[in-house]
Design an enzyme around this catalytic site. Structure first.
Site, short mmCIF file in Angstrom:
data_model
loop_
_atom_site.label_atom_id
_atom_site.label_comp_id
_atom_site.label_asym_id
_atom_site.label_seq_id
_atom_site.Cartn_x
_atom_site.Cartn_y
_atom_site.Cartn_z
N HIS A 139 0.68 -1.28 -0.04
CA HIS A 139 -0.09 0.06 -0.14
C HIS A 139 0.70 1.33 0.00
O HIS A 139 0.38 2.33 -0.22
CB HIS A 139 -1.09 -0.17 1.12
CG HIS A 139 -1.92 -1.24 0.98
ND1 HIS A 139 -2.99 -1.49 2.18
CD2 HIS A 139 -2.44 -1.62 0.07
CE1 HIS A 139 -3.83 -2.26 1.63
NE2 HIS A 139 -3.55 -2.51 0.39
N TYR A 395 3.33 -9.55 -6.27
CA TYR A 395 2.93 -9.35 -5.10
C TYR A 395 1.39 -9.76 -4.99
O TYR A 395 1.11 -9.47 -3.62
CB TYR A 395 3.34 -8.02 -4.41
CG TYR A 395 4.72 -7.84 -4.19
CD1 TYR A 395 5.28 -8.22 -2.93
CD2 TYR A 395 5.79 -7.19 -4.97
CE1 TYR A 395 6.53 -8.40 -2.33
CE2 TYR A 395 6.89 -7.03 -4.53
CZ TYR A 395 7.56 -7.70 -3.27
OH TYR A 395 8.78 -7.71 -3.12
N HIS A 398 -2.07 -13.28 -1.65
CA HIS A 398 -3.30 -13.51 -0.76
C HIS A 398 -3.00 -14.88 -0.14
O HIS A 398 -3.77 -15.06 1.24
CB HIS A 398 -4.60 -13.41 -1.65
CG HIS A 398 -4.84 -11.96 -1.84
ND1 HIS A 398 -4.70 -11.51 -3.37
CD2 HIS A 398 -4.97 -10.74 -1.21
CE1 HIS A 398 -5.04 -10.13 -3.36
NE2 HIS A 398 -5.08 -9.65 -2.30
#
Ligand code: HEM
Ligand code: HEM
Length: 915
Positions: A139, A395, A398
């Protein structure tokens, strides 16, 4: 070896330090190739730069939107700049409904290849903080932004789908707002700054940045409890980026907001009179650099736990030689390299590596081993810095998510509450942080494991995720679709593009027969169709210790370095002048453990001895532990039990005398009844309190008649101990062996020489040991009498359970167990050890992995006794003579002395009654 498509540098590590350093150079060579060949720009810089003015402040501070880091090209790396590519744009073709966008059906890929179901596969060398951390980092780095409502992608639910019949609908990625329509490649904006600048905390624009600041003393806004303010409607924290929220993100945003404020306090104390803006700018620089350093030298070596990578990441930050005075951790390795350069070439050819380093590797060495951070000018290799679509793609991690957050009291191994992750999302996250207590959550994340990055490990809630205004979505299907939609090539082409060999058959990826069948059916036997995420997760061949495979790693090598080497604040301006001297020290001297401990002093003892906050904090036995593979269980007890609690040199506890009073009923019953690998609460070892533990392998001999684990066991633990302080009642050695089984409980056997031992002979290998010993008339201890409370044959342990099961968990049809086995010590070991009084543990810790400690013999003759001792003796001799060699016990590690090995590990006894 020759046929494998996988990289060969990991093979160098077996040649010791020089090999490790050689591998490091190979990686540096690869990075060099990637930097020269694999960066493609997708941006109109002149258009971007037109409106940007770099003011005086931007010379020494990170700007809100990431502009003016590179003063000559001020838009470089800023928010809303397009993602670049690491593959040639000519192959980065978006797949469409007219061609392969839905081939194969993404939901079917999800159902067959991604679903975890009830079979959670843990990554046992990491803790769950590592999961939250990487999302927190992602993020900071990138996001494609809100999805588009126009023209969603629809596809049928496959027959038999758990969601029933009908269709699944996925919104498209928001198109690049500045696309003219004439572009040949699809492009997308990164809505966050591309820089490693803490934008997840500080925002990627001025308005967001203003909203998180308190405008007092350079601090970020927190409430009276030090918690982040929340948005009125969503209940999510007011912070730089708050999408895809759950409690793991609440924890990290909270922690690094507190860290920012602690840095601001330090700065203000050192620089009284400086403005709020000055303090804020410096605190942001320092906090961001600290996060980047933690990621580089802590998170990455935890998930890629390999000696080569540990050095590579250290070099990325500091340079192996250590620019800063005290960093000489790998100086010895550097010396080895410098003194043996001439031998490198032959090492490389031994493992078949063409280094790309040329004839004279020396020239590359400086580049490979010098630090990227500090002391050099930014270098973008002629291509303006942006993150790339391929970087986003690798990336998609999950599967690191668990199904539940298990909450423990600090220091406890017992789950207090277990909360499904979907109940920790959005506004629930902040509520939980308050209710459970941030320190308990940190402890709980510290001791639980994330999921492993493999196929069939997406948590079910992610495959059925409810999003406000979006509806039910399947994250696995979306992850697959996004790469296809965004023109990230499929797996094999992806590999070719980044300098890796393509695979030629599905068998290159995995040996799992079910997976192979599913892969082949789904992709119609065409390896070129394998989705890039599927291939990455499927890679079974990984460098030792790697939590993800080499395809992801290749993208990572390039971008991880580039983020540091292009950024002015990690290169030319990583200086005392820009950060302040105390600021640079703060970055250099603090670790994630320090940060957690600073803000949660109650965790000090849980963090004792931890050098990496992302590794499991302690030995936690999850509910599904027994279902793990034999290797995973052995690894877990060894790494998180024994290695984590090894005694420091000089503080090995003395051997206590036997505690006969401790052999109470409950202990005796536990010993013969409990099915566990770790001691139950309150259990202690009144006899055999101290010993040495090693990983072992039982290598079977051919042709013996015994079944189950006697046919071989690769994963075992061996404990050698004495009943108590030898100066008290003599030297009485014992042996306990645990053999692990896939998906089922372990099986154990113990052996003694005799009940009373071998008197003054302190050689642990002096005598054979056996599962049966003769009762002794004048046994001073009285254990026989005590053990009679729970067994009619207190001097015999039986092995039928061990013969019933194979190490792969399958049962044995016609079971044959020995009645008696004999552990015969290796003669050369026996001859090498003194009989004089000394600590037997010192003998054991010198033995290297690979030592054959015992030959094991077994007989099936019945154990008979007679009223006449001499007849009993004769029976015993006959049994011993009839025994045949059934295998060898070989260590696969050194022996360790540890708290876990003394008080934590539990070896069940199988009684005669339970055969
Ligand atoms: C409960 C935790 C999480 C939730 C609810 C969540 C949810 C989501 C959602 C809804 C998306 C956007 C999907 C789309 O393209 O339509 C996404 C994208 C993504 N997630 Fe997660 N995620 C979580 C954890 C993680 C973790 C642990 C990682 C690890 C690195 C991760 C990495 C990513 C990446 C790389 C993307 C792509 C972003 C982009 O397209 O720019 N997520 N996630
Ligand atoms: C059936 C009656 C028996 C009972 C109730 C019993 C009970 C115990 C107990 C309470 C301990 C100490 C605590 C522990 O290690 O967890 C122990 C340790 C041990 N026993 Fe027994 N025992 C029995 C028979 C035997 C026999 C027949 C042998 C071998 C011939 C044996 C070999 C050992 C060894 C080697 C240890 C040390 C284990 C270690 O290293 O952890 N025991 N036993």
């Amino acid at each position: 070896m020759a046929m494998t498509p996988w990289v060969t540098w990991p093979a160098l590590t077996k040649f010791g330090t020089l090999g490790i350093m050689g591998a490091l150079l190979v990686l540096a060579g690869q990075r060099e190739d990637l930097l020269n060949n694999n960066m493609f720009d997708e941006e109109d810089w002149a258009g971007r730069n037109a409106a940007i003015v770099c003011d005086q402040r931007s010379l020494t501070a990170r700007t809100e939107d990431g502009t003016c880091n590179i003063l000559e090209n001020p838009a470089e790396g800023s928010a809303h700049v397009n993602f670049g590519r690491n593959v040639n744009p000519s192959v980065a073709q978006a797949e469409t409904l007219n061609d392969t966008l839905l081939v194969p059906n993404p939901r079917e890929v999800s159902n067959l290849l991604m679903s975890r179901g009830d079979d959670f596969k843990p990554a046992t060398t990491l803790n769950f903080i590592a999961t939250a951390w990487i999302q927190f980092m992602v993020h900071d780095w990138f996001d494609h932004g809100p999805r588009s409502d126009a023209n969603p992608i629809e596809f049928p639910l496959p027959p038999g789908d758990a969601l029933g019949s009908g269709t699944m609908s996925v919104q498209r990625t928001r198109p690049d707002p500045r696309v003219s329509g004439t572009e040949t490649t699809v492009t997308y904006e990164n809505i966050n700054t591309h820089w490693w600048d803490g934008s997840q905390l500080y925002g990627s624009d001025k308005a967001t940045n203003d909203a998180v600041r308190s405008f007092i003393d350079g601090k970020l806004e927190v409430d009276a409890d030090g918690r982040l303010p929340t948005e009125f409607l969503s209940g999510k924290p007011v912070t730089g980026f708050n999408e895809n929220w759950w409690v793991g993100l609440s924890m990290l945003h909270h922690l690094f907001t507190l860290e920012h404020n602690a840095i601001a306090d330090m700065l203000k104390a050192n620089n009284p009179g400086q403005s709020d803006q000055w303090l804020f700018d410096k605190a942001r620089l320092i906090n961001s650099a600290l996060m980047a350093k933690i990621h580089t030298v802590e998170w990455t070596p935890a998930i890629l736990a390999n000696p080569v990578l540990e050095r590579a990441m250290y070099a990325n930050w500091w340079g192996l030689g250590g620019d800063r005075d005290t960093r000489d951790r790998f100086q010895g390795d550097l010396d080895t390299l410098n003194n043996n350069l001439a031998q490198l070439g032959s090492l490389f050819s031994l493992v078949g590596i063409d280094t790309g380093l040329g004839d004279n590797p020396t020239s590359s060495i400086e580049h490979a081993l010098a630090g990227l951070v500090g002391s050099r000018t930014p270098n973008n290799y002629g291509v303006p810095y942006t993150l790339t679509e391929e970087f986003v793609s690798v990336y998609r991690m999950h599967p690191l998510l668990r199904d539940n957050v298990d909450i423990y009291d600090i220091g406890s191994n017992i789950v207090d509450t277990s909360i499904p992750i979907q109940h920790t999302r959005d506004s629930n996250a902040e509520a939980l942080l308050g209710d459970a207590g941030a320190d308990r959550l940190w402890y709980s994340f510290g001791i639980t494991h994330p999921g492993a990055l493999t196929l069939n490990n997406y948590p079910d809630f992610m495959r059925n995720l409810s999003l406000p205004f979006v509806g039910d979505i399947d994250m696995a299907a979306i992850d697959i679709l996004r790469d296809r939609e965004r023109g990230v090539p499929r797996y094999n082409e992806f590999r070719r593009q980044i300098g890796l060999k393509p695979i030629t058959r599905f068998e290159d990826l995995t040996s799992d027969p079910t997976l192979l069948a599913n892969l082949k059916t789904l992709y119609s036997n065409d390896v070129e169709m394998i989705d890039t995420l599927v291939g990455q997760l499927a890679e079974e061949t990984r460098p030792e210790g790697f939590g993800f495979g080499e395809t992801s790693f290749q993208i990572f090598i390039l971008n991880a370095s580039r983020r540091l080497m292009t950024d002015r604040f990690f290169t030319t301006d990583y200086t005392d002048a820009v950060y302040t001297a105390a600021g640079i020290d703060w970055v250099e001297d603090n670790t994630m453990v320090d940060v957690i401990r600073r803000h949660f002093p109650s965790l000090a003892s849980s963090l004792a001895g931890m050098d990496n906050a992302f590794k499991p904090w302690g030995l936690n036995m999850p509910a599904d532990y027994q279902s793990w593979s034999a290797g995973a269980k052995q690894d877990h007890l060894w790494v998180n039990g024994a290695l984590r609690t090894s005694y420091a040199a000089g503080s090995v506890p003395a051997i206590e005398p036997i505690d006969i009073g401790g052999l109470i009923n409950s202990v005796l019953w536990t010993k013969v009844r409990d099915v566990t690998d770790v001691t139950p609460p309150g259990y202690s070892k009144p006899i055999h309190p101290r010993g040495a533990l090693a990983k072992v392998q039982f290598v079977p001999s051919a042709g013996h008649p015994f079944t189950g684990l006697f046919k071989g066991a690769d994963h075992g633990l061996l404990r050698l101990s004495v009943t108590g302080d030898p100066s008290d009642r003599g030297f009485a050695p014992g042996l306990a062996l645990k053999l692990f089984v896939d998906g089922r409980r372990s099986e154990n056997i113990s052996a003694l020489y005799t009940l009373s031992g071998q008197g003054s002979n302190h050689n642990i290998f002096a005598n054979e040991m056996s599962n049966y010993v003769q009762p002794e008339v004048n046994e001073t201890l009285g254990t026989t009498a005590l053990f009679s409370l729970v067994s009619t044959k207190p001097t015999l342990l039986v092995m039928s359970d061990m013969a019933k099961v194979n190490q792969d968990g399958s049962g044995v049809g016609s079971v044959k167990a020995p009645t008696q086995i004999y552990f015969v010590p290796n003669t050369s070991l026996r001859n090498a050890i003194s009989t004089a009084p000394h600590d037997f543990r010192d003998d054991l810790t010198t033995l290297p992995a690979g030592t054959r400690v015992y030959d094991v013999y077994g007989t099936s003759q019945a154990i008979r006794t007679s009223l006449f001792p001499w007849v009993t003796e004769r029976y015993a001799r006959e049994r011993r003579d009839s025994a045949v060699k059934i295998g060898e016990l070989v260590t696969t590690s050194a022996f360790t002395l540890s708290q876990f090995g003394d008080t934590g590990i539990f070896f069940k006894h199988q009684r005669y009654e339970d055969r």
